[in-house]
Design a protein around this motif. Sequence first.
Motif, mmCIF file in Angstrom:
data_model
loop_
_atom_site.group_PDB
_atom_site.id
_atom_site.type_symbol
_atom_site.label_atom_id
_atom_site.label_comp_id
_atom_site.label_asym_id
_atom_site.label_seq_id
_atom_site.Cartn_x
_atom_site.Cartn_y
_atom_site.Cartn_z
ATOM 1 N N LYS A 1 32.658 30.313 19.190
ATOM 2 C CA LYS A 1 31.384 31.025 19.125
ATOM 3 C C LYS A 1 30.318 30.373 20.004
ATOM 4 O O LYS A 1 29.258 30.954 20.218
ATOM 5 N N GLU A 2 30.620 29.162 20.464
ATOM 6 C CA GLU A 2 29.675 28.458 21.330
ATOM 7 C C GLU A 2 30.421 27.728 22.436
ATOM 8 O O GLU A 2 31.589 27.357 22.291
ATOM 9 N N ARG A 3 29.729 27.478 23.527
ATOM 10 C CA ARG A 3 30.212 26.648 24.626
ATOM 11 C C ARG A 3 29.010 25.900 25.185
ATOM 12 O O ARG A 3 27.872 26.162 24.807
ATOM 13 N N PHE A 4 29.257 24.940 26.088
ATOM 14 C CA PHE A 4 28.125 24.349 26.786
ATOM 15 C C PHE A 4 28.117 24.842 28.225
ATOM 16 O O PHE A 4 29.148 25.208 28.796
ATOM 17 N N LEU A 5 26.918 24.874 28.801
ATOM 18 C CA LEU A 5 26.725 25.460 30.125
ATOM 19 C C LEU A 5 25.741 24.609 30.925
ATOM 20 O O LEU A 5 24.675 24.240 30.430
ATOM 21 N N HIS A 6 26.128 24.287 32.168
ATOM 22 C CA HIS A 6 25.275 23.549 33.107
ATOM 23 C C HIS A 6 24.931 22.140 32.627
ATOM 24 O O HIS A 6 23.819 21.651 32.864
ATOM 25 N N VAL A 7 25.854 21.473 31.956
ATOM 26 C CA VAL A 7 25.630 20.069 31.595
ATOM 27 C C VAL A 7 25.529 19.250 32.883
ATOM 28 O O VAL A 7 26.441 19.289 33.714
ATOM 29 N N PRO A 8 24.431 18.514 33.087
ATOM 30 C CA PRO A 8 24.269 17.733 34.326
ATOM 31 C C PRO A 8 25.180 16.510 34.330
ATOM 32 O O PRO A 8 24.888 15.498 33.694
ATOM 33 N N LEU A 9 26.286 16.603 35.041
ATOM 34 C CA LEU A 9 27.271 15.522 35.080
ATOM 35 C C LEU A 9 26.880 14.521 36.152
ATOM 36 O O LEU A 9 26.608 14.889 37.304
ATOM 37 N N CYS A 10 26.860 13.239 35.782
ATOM 38 C CA CYS A 10 26.442 12.195 36.719
ATOM 39 C C CYS A 10 27.254 12.259 38.010
ATOM 40 O O CYS A 10 28.462 12.500 37.995
ATOM 41 N N LYS A 11 26.580 12.010 39.123
ATOM 42 C CA LYS A 11 27.214 12.229 40.426
ATOM 43 C C LYS A 11 28.440 11.338 40.640
ATOM 44 O O LYS A 11 29.407 11.763 41.277
ATOM 45 N N GLU A 12 28.421 10.106 40.091
ATOM 46 C CA GLU A 12 29.582 9.235 40.260
ATOM 47 C C GLU A 12 30.793 9.788 39.514
ATOM 48 O O GLU A 12 31.927 9.709 40.008
ATOM 49 N N ASP A 13 30.578 10.332 38.323
ATOM 50 C CA ASP A 13 31.679 10.887 37.541
ATOM 51 C C ASP A 13 32.293 12.081 38.244
ATOM 52 O O ASP A 13 33.520 12.242 38.284
ATOM 53 N N CYS A 14 31.440 12.938 38.801
ATOM 54 C CA CYS A 14 31.919 14.112 39.519
ATOM 55 C C CYS A 14 32.648 13.701 40.802
ATOM 56 O O CYS A 14 33.737 14.208 41.106
#
Length: 236
Positions: A103-116
């Motif tokens: 019934k829920e999700r997360f959207l546009h979580v700002p992921l740290c640039k190093e992790d990405c």
Amino acid sequence: MCSARARMDLLNVCMDAKHHKAKPGPEDKLHGQCTPWKEKACCSVSTSQELHKDTSLLYNFTWEHCGKMEPACKRHFIQDNCLYECSPNLGPWIQEVNQSWRKERFLHVPLCKEDCQQWWEDCRTSYTCKNNWQRGWDWTSGINKCPAGTTCRTFETYFPTPAALCEGLWSHSYQASNYSRGSGRCIQMWFNPAQGNPNEEVARFYAMALNAGALPRGVEPLLLSLALMLQLGLLG
């Protein structure tokens, strides 16, 4: 997509989804890469164990739809799953959805640039057949397989940049942030629990901006500006 979660319910919360607990709590025996969340987890021990399997019974989903995935790449997907299932710090980005399994999700979580960046670097030579893993699979066998007409190619072919991977993989669950780990402005997929959970501060930061009446989620620059103004005491 439906409305956002109530703005007063943004901190220390679990999503209303298939395997999440109703409320976060201690789970001393969380498995493997999920252990950083053991003090306050939205996942159970059994869920954390399943998340480490190549084909998890939780969703009958396999990462290895195009052959063996490199271990260095696979660890990022395990960590991504642990964050999704276990973290109680994603409230500012939770959205209601009309899906049979959640019934829920997360959207546009700002992921740290190093992790990405590291996720992309470690996976660029592994193989996949799609640039969006949330939909469009062939499920006739009971597990996800590449749909007809697709070809297994390197991750770098389907995801030419780190942002393409982090943002496109799960239909914009993540947003590739320009902020670094430890900045207090982006969510860390990886952290040392002995030094505390840095995502608690990040969630508080964005929750403060949302509760002050900023625009809906996904407008990161505005949230940052508003929150900084609040911290400086410039707004009543």
